[in-house]
Design a protein around this motif. Structure first.
Motif, PDB file in Angstrom:
ATOM      1  N   VAL A 147       0.855  -1.180   0.000  1.00  9.66           N
ATOM      2  CA  VAL A 147       0.000   0.000   0.000  1.00  9.66           C
ATOM      3  C   VAL A 147       0.889   1.227   0.000  1.00  9.66           C
ATOM      4  CG1 VAL A 147      -1.782   1.240   1.257  1.00  9.66           C
ATOM      5  CG2 VAL A 147      -1.709  -1.258   1.352  1.00  9.66           C
ATOM      6  N   PRO A 148       0.693   2.129  -0.971  1.00  7.33           N
ATOM      7  CA  PRO A 148       1.537   3.333  -0.963  1.00  7.33           C
ATOM      8  C   PRO A 148       1.212   4.216   0.246  1.00  7.33           C
ATOM      9  CG  PRO A 148      -0.074   3.424  -2.762  1.00  7.33           C
ATOM     10  CD  PRO A 148      -0.261   2.111  -2.061  1.00  7.33           C
ATOM     11  N   THR A 149       2.100   4.272   1.226  1.00 14.80           N
ATOM     12  CA  THR A 149       1.921   5.083   2.436  1.00 14.80           C
ATOM     13  C   THR A 149       3.273   5.682   2.796  1.00 14.80           C
ATOM     14  OG1 THR A 149       2.500   3.270   3.915  1.00 14.80           O
ATOM     15  CG2 THR A 149       0.172   3.472   3.337  1.00 14.80           C
ATOM     16  N   LYS A 150       3.303   6.373   3.946  1.00 13.45           N
ATOM     17  CA  LYS A 150       4.571   6.914   4.461  1.00 13.45           C
ATOM     18  C   LYS A 150       5.624   5.819   4.515  1.00 13.45           C
ATOM     19  CE  LYS A 150       2.969   8.393   8.489  1.00 13.45           C
ATOM     20  NZ  LYS A 150       1.514   8.509   8.595  1.00 13.45           N
ATOM     21  N   MET A 151       5.174   4.599   4.966  1.00 10.93           N
ATOM     22  CA  MET A 151       6.117   3.523   5.196  1.00 10.93           C
ATOM     23  C   MET A 151       6.807   3.080   3.911  1.00 10.93           C
ATOM     24  SD  MET A 151       5.502   0.100   7.473  1.00 10.93           S
ATOM     25  CE  MET A 151       4.950  -1.116   6.331  1.00 10.93           C
ATOM     26  N   THR A 152       6.056   3.089   2.822  1.00 12.02           N
ATOM     27  CA  THR A 152       6.624   2.550   1.584  1.00 12.02           C
ATOM     28  C   THR A 152       7.130   3.634   0.640  1.00 12.02           C
ATOM     29  OG1 THR A 152       4.444   2.545   0.575  1.00 12.02           O
ATOM     30  CG2 THR A 152       5.125   0.518   1.657  1.00 12.02           C
ATOM     31  N   GLU A 153       7.265   4.866   1.148  1.00 11.45           N
ATOM     32  CA  GLU A 153       7.723   5.964   0.304  1.00 11.45           C
ATOM     33  C   GLU A 153       9.051   5.621  -0.358  1.00 11.45           C
ATOM     34  OE1 GLU A 153       5.889  10.007   2.087  1.00 11.45           O
ATOM     35  OE2 GLU A 153       7.994   9.591   2.547  1.00 11.45           O
ATOM     36  N   GLY A 154       9.148   5.911  -1.625  1.00 14.87           N
ATOM     37  CA  GLY A 154      10.406   5.694  -2.312  1.00 14.87           C
ATOM     38  C   GLY A 154      10.554   4.302  -2.908  1.00 14.87           C
ATOM     39  N   LEU A 155       9.627   3.375  -2.559  1.00 14.94           N
ATOM     40  CA  LEU A 155       9.707   2.042  -3.136  1.00 14.94           C
ATOM     41  C   LEU A 155       8.971   2.024  -4.465  1.00 14.94           C
ATOM     42  CD1 LEU A 155       9.044  -0.240  -0.044  1.00 14.94           C
ATOM     43  CD2 LEU A 155      11.223   0.287  -1.143  1.00 14.94           C
ATOM     44  N   PRO A 156       9.441   1.185  -5.397  1.00 16.83           N
ATOM     45  CA  PRO A 156       8.719   1.095  -6.664  1.00 16.83           C
ATOM     46  C   PRO A 156       7.347   0.454  -6.441  1.00 16.83           C
ATOM     47  CG  PRO A 156      10.398  -0.610  -6.514  1.00 16.83           C
ATOM     48  CD  PRO A 156      10.573   0.259  -5.305  1.00 16.83           C
ATOM     49  N   SER A 157       6.418   0.725  -7.344  1.00 21.03           N
ATOM     50  CA  SER A 157       5.096   0.136  -7.169  1.00 21.03           C
ATOM     51  C   SER A 157       5.178  -1.367  -7.450  1.00 21.03           C
ATOM     52  CB  SER A 157       4.088   0.808  -8.092  1.00 21.03           C
ATOM     53  OG  SER A 157       4.442   0.511  -9.421  1.00 21.03           O
ATOM     54  N   ALA A 158       4.288  -2.116  -6.801  1.00 16.42           N
ATOM     55  CA  ALA A 158       4.377  -3.572  -6.875  1.00 16.42           C
ATOM     56  C   ALA A 158       3.074  -4.136  -7.394  1.00 16.42           C
ATOM     57  CB  ALA A 158       4.665  -4.129  -5.486  1.00 16.42           C
ATOM     58  N   PRO A 159       3.123  -5.380  -7.943  1.00 10.38           N
ATOM     59  CA  PRO A 159       1.843  -6.012  -8.270  1.00 10.38           C
ATOM     60  C   PRO A 159       1.088  -6.302  -6.970  1.00 10.38           C
ATOM     61  CG  PRO A 159       3.676  -7.550  -8.573  1.00 10.38           C
ATOM     62  CD  PRO A 159       4.270  -6.233  -8.212  1.00 10.38           C
ATOM     63  N   MET A 160      -0.193  -6.532  -7.051  1.00 12.82           N
ATOM     64  CA  MET A 160      -1.020  -6.813  -5.873  1.00 12.82           C
ATOM     65  C   MET A 160      -1.000  -5.639  -4.892  1.00 12.82           C
ATOM     66  SD  MET A 160      -2.662  -9.517  -5.991  1.00 12.82           S
ATOM     67  CE  MET A 160      -2.777 -10.591  -7.406  1.00 12.82           C
ATOM     68  N   SER A 161      -0.880  -4.420  -5.424  1.00 14.80           N
ATOM     69  CA  SER A 161      -0.867  -3.287  -4.504  1.00 14.80           C
ATOM     70  C   SER A 161      -2.304  -2.858  -4.234  1.00 14.80           C
ATOM     71  CB  SER A 161      -0.065  -2.136  -5.084  1.00 14.80           C
ATOM     72  OG  SER A 161      -0.729  -1.641  -6.213  1.00 14.80           O
TER      73      SER A 161
END
Lengths: 256, 468
Positions: free
Chosen positions: A195-209
């Motif tokens: 889930v795109p949130t503060k925690m995952t900032e900067g990570l590329p988008s993933a399948p099953m998001s």
């Protein structure tokens, strides 16, 4: 008091500053939830989350502070959160656990960072859940919702320390759920995709998001149906079932 | 406590809908004085009476608290010349009717099952198919003994009427009824004289009920909530229309209505109250009752009924208690359980009945056995459910997507129409609408302040809806 469709009037949120927890709290408040206790580390962010919960319509919002690296303090934090909920609403209908620290690829050769990630993502949550389960048993009812992750289902090169800790927490929660059968207390596990949130900032988008709102809606629906595991998106259930069968040499090449 | 064998057991309790179980300490007193003692010692989080657990929701459980199982308070006195009988509150209606029917006395008001206690029937002020003619159960209670945290009271509609009526329909929140005096109904056979009519849409059955119910003591309609809003489906095929109905109305048959050869068997001296002949096994997988199976059942039910039949002789057991033949039928809904949504609206608001059935059907939420009937005047009880007009009851399996929000919207429609939801069936009502639906709640609270100043009489229901 919780209703037959699992909708709480009083919730304790461990990890109350997380984006996912915020979205879930808002969705709960839109249904029945009137009292929320937010427990977290950062006072300013707690205040901001509390303001959001109040704006969504929660009548009582209180704050409890804790540090997820201090495992010895976990039971105290849970006790304080329960005491605040008891004061405001006479009981705790739902405990939402949304505590965890994501590891980044470069950090994963650092023993100190590994200890932090494992402590905050597994040791503290497991300790806190143990205490919360005991208090709910005494109360005679309650729900526990644990935010796990699809990452816990099959480990990958990136974030593997985090994934391993989530896998531990996921397994712990399944066991806790079994241990609590017949007590009136139920455990439900949420396994969201990234889930795109503060925690995952900067990570590329993933399948099953997924998105925080989709997770929140799935949690409310999951409370209603009582499903032991809530997958978001629902297709992640089948995708991860298949992923477990893929040989490692192939899995390594799957993007995401 | 009187003796050592009087001890509690911790038990997981739920309502008939089998959802929302909570754990409490269950005491099973054998005498009235043990009830009084439990009440005087009661503390947080609360104490509540429980009979046979037929409330659908959480009315007879108290998480972490004390639950008083009344089923050993089951003495049954003799019926006097006025048809009055004094019974322990834990007596089931089944036991009561077994004792009194051979002498010619039947229940003045009966719900769709005999497996409820007299205390529960009073606490929910239960109604039957004769509410439009005879009112609710409490109207036939001439006196009762109510144990409260501050003492035991013998009350009637003239002696402390506030406590009497607050207890009638008060969901156990004014005390624990230990015994009651009930005025029974004189009957001369165990048969009913029944008229059955079938209707292809809801408006027709509602019109028939408005026009004809006054001629019958008992009246009830079963409505099919499956099917589609329009009878004509795409492609021109005609399918079942939502809202088709089977209406059954009747009264007790006199011995003269029974053909001579059958008269000896219909006579009450020979009356045999049947026992369940089937039992649903303990473990039933979820999803057995789904949209398809429910639609199939409804189809069969509708087709089985005659289009029109007058003066049919039926056994009273078949007429009043079609489900009592199957023990534990609630298990059919599987591990998730089900809920019953029953509401009442004023006479002019039949549109809410139509809208409720239409909403469930269009959202594809399966509803089994929708039961429609007309209510007569309310009882004086501030929390008593029946009000003049229509009542509709729907059994809905838990787990249908979007059901929570859909029922929340129905709550709103019912409240807006000046109606209410039945608390004895409820397990999920919107708490903010309780005072709109029950505007006399404050009268109940006033009685509670008098007899229970510490506020220890509490159930999961009262906590959930903040009734205290």
């Amino acid at each position: 008091m919780i209703d037959a469709l699992g909708q709480p009037q009083s919730a304790v949120v461990l990890g109350g500053t997380s984006d996912l927890a915020g979205a879930i709290v808002q969705a709960l408040v839109r249904r029945r939830c009137r009292s929320v206790v937010l427990a977290g580390r950062d006072e300013q962010r707690l205040a901001a989350s509390a303001a959001t919960a109040s704006a969504a319509g929660a009548e009582h919002v209180s704050i409890v502070r804790f540090d997820a690296l201090d495992v010895g303090d976990a039971a105290r934090a849970v006790d304080d959160a329960f005491a605040a909920a008891l004061d405001a609403a006479g009981g705790v209908d739902l405990v939402l656990l949304a505590v965890g620290v994501l590891s980044r690829e470069r950090e994963e050769l650092d023993p100190a960072r590994t200890a932090e990630v494992v402590t905050a993502t597994y040791s503290w949550p497991a300790t806190a859940l143990t205490r919360a389960a005991a208090l709910l048993r005494e109360q005679g009812y309650g729900r526990i919702v644990v935010l796990s992750s699809v990452a816990a289902m099959r480990v990958r090169r990136q974030n593997f320390v985090y994934a391993s800790a989530k896998a531990g927490l996921d397994t712990f929660s399944v066991g806790l759920s079994e241990a609590l059968r017949g007590t009136g207390v139920a455990v439900q596990i949420v396994r969201p995709g990234r889930v795109p949130t503060k925690m995952t900032e900067g990570l590329p988008s993933a399948p099953m998001s997924s998105t925080p709102d989709a997770v929140a809606d799935a949690v409310v629906a999951g409370l209603e149906s009582g499903a032991p595991v809530i997958w978001v998106p629902p297709a992640a259930r089948w995708a991860m079932g298949l992923a477990r069968l893929v040989p490692q040499a192939l899995w390594r090449r799957v993007p995401g | 406590m009187p003796d050592a064998s009087f001890a509690p057991t911790a038990r997981l309790l739920c309502g008939w809908g089998r959802a929302g179980a909570t754990s409490g300490l269950v005491w099973t007193p054998r005498h009235d004085d043990e009830v009084a003692e439990l009440l005087s010692k009661a503390d947080d989080p609360g104490i509540i009476a429980r009979g046979l657990g037929r409330s659908y929701g959480d009315a007879a459980q108290s998480a972490g608290g004390t639950v008083v199982d009344t089923t050993l308070l089951d003495h049954v006195g003799g019926v006097d010349v006025h048809g009055e009988v004094e019974v322990g509150a834990g007596t089931s209606l089944d036991t009561l009717v077994r004792r009194t029917l051979p002498q010619g006395w039947f229940l003045p008001v009966t719900p769709g099952t005999r497996q409820v206690t007299v205390g529960g029937a009073i606490a929910a002020d239960v109604h039957g198919k004769n509410h439009h003619a005879d009112g609710g159960f409490a109207r036939h209670v001439t006196a009762m003994t109510v144990a409260t945290p501050t003492g035991v009271h013998r009350v009637s509609s003239t002696r402390d009427p506030e406590l009497f009526w607050a207890t009638a329909g008060g969901m156990g929140l004014t005390g624990i009824v230990t015994s009651a005096r009930i005025r029974m109904l004189a009957v001369s056979t165990d048969r009913m004289l029944v008229d059955t009519d079938r209707f292809f849409d809801l408006d027709a059955v509602m019109t028939a009920m408005e026009e004809g119910d006054a001629r019958y003591r008992y009246s009830v309609a079963w409505v099919d909530c499956s099917g589609s809003a329009e009878r004509t489906r795409p492609g021109g095929r005609r399918g079942p229309k939502v809202g088709r109905a089977v209406l059954t109305r009747g009264d007790h048959a006199g011995i003269e209505h029974v053909p001579a050869p059958e008269q000896p068997r219909a006579a009450l001296a020979a009356a045999r109250v049947p026992r369940p002949h089937l039992r649903v096994p303990r473990h039933v997988p979820g999803g057995l009752l789904n949209r398809l199976s429910i639609a199939a059942f409804n189809e069969a039910w509708f087709r089985r009924a005659p289009a029109r039949r007058k003066n049919e002789l039926q056994s009273m057991w078949k007429f009043f208690y079609p489900l009592d033949g199957v023990a534990e039928w609630n298990r059919l809904y599987g591990p998730l359980g089900f809920l019953q949504y029953q509401f009442a609206v004023p006479p002019g608001r039949g549109d809410v009945v139509r809208a409720a059935i239409g909403t469930l059907s269009s959202r594809r939420i399966p509803a089994f056995l929708a039961v429609l009937k007309r209510f007569g005047p309310s009882s004086p009880g501030p929390l008593s459910f029946p009000m003049p007009g229509w009542t509709l009851a729907l059994d809905i399996p838990i787990g249908s997507e979007g059901m929570g929000r859909c029922l929340d919207r129905l709550d709103e429609m019912v409240a807006e129409a000046g109606g209410r939801v039945y608390l004895a069936k409820d397990s999920r009502l919107r708490p903010d609408l309780v005072t709109t639906m029950y505007p006399r709640l404050e009268e109940l609270r006033a009685v509670r302040r008098r007899v229970d100043p510490r506020g220890v009489l509490r159930s999961d229901l009262s906590r959930r809806l903040d009734l205290g």
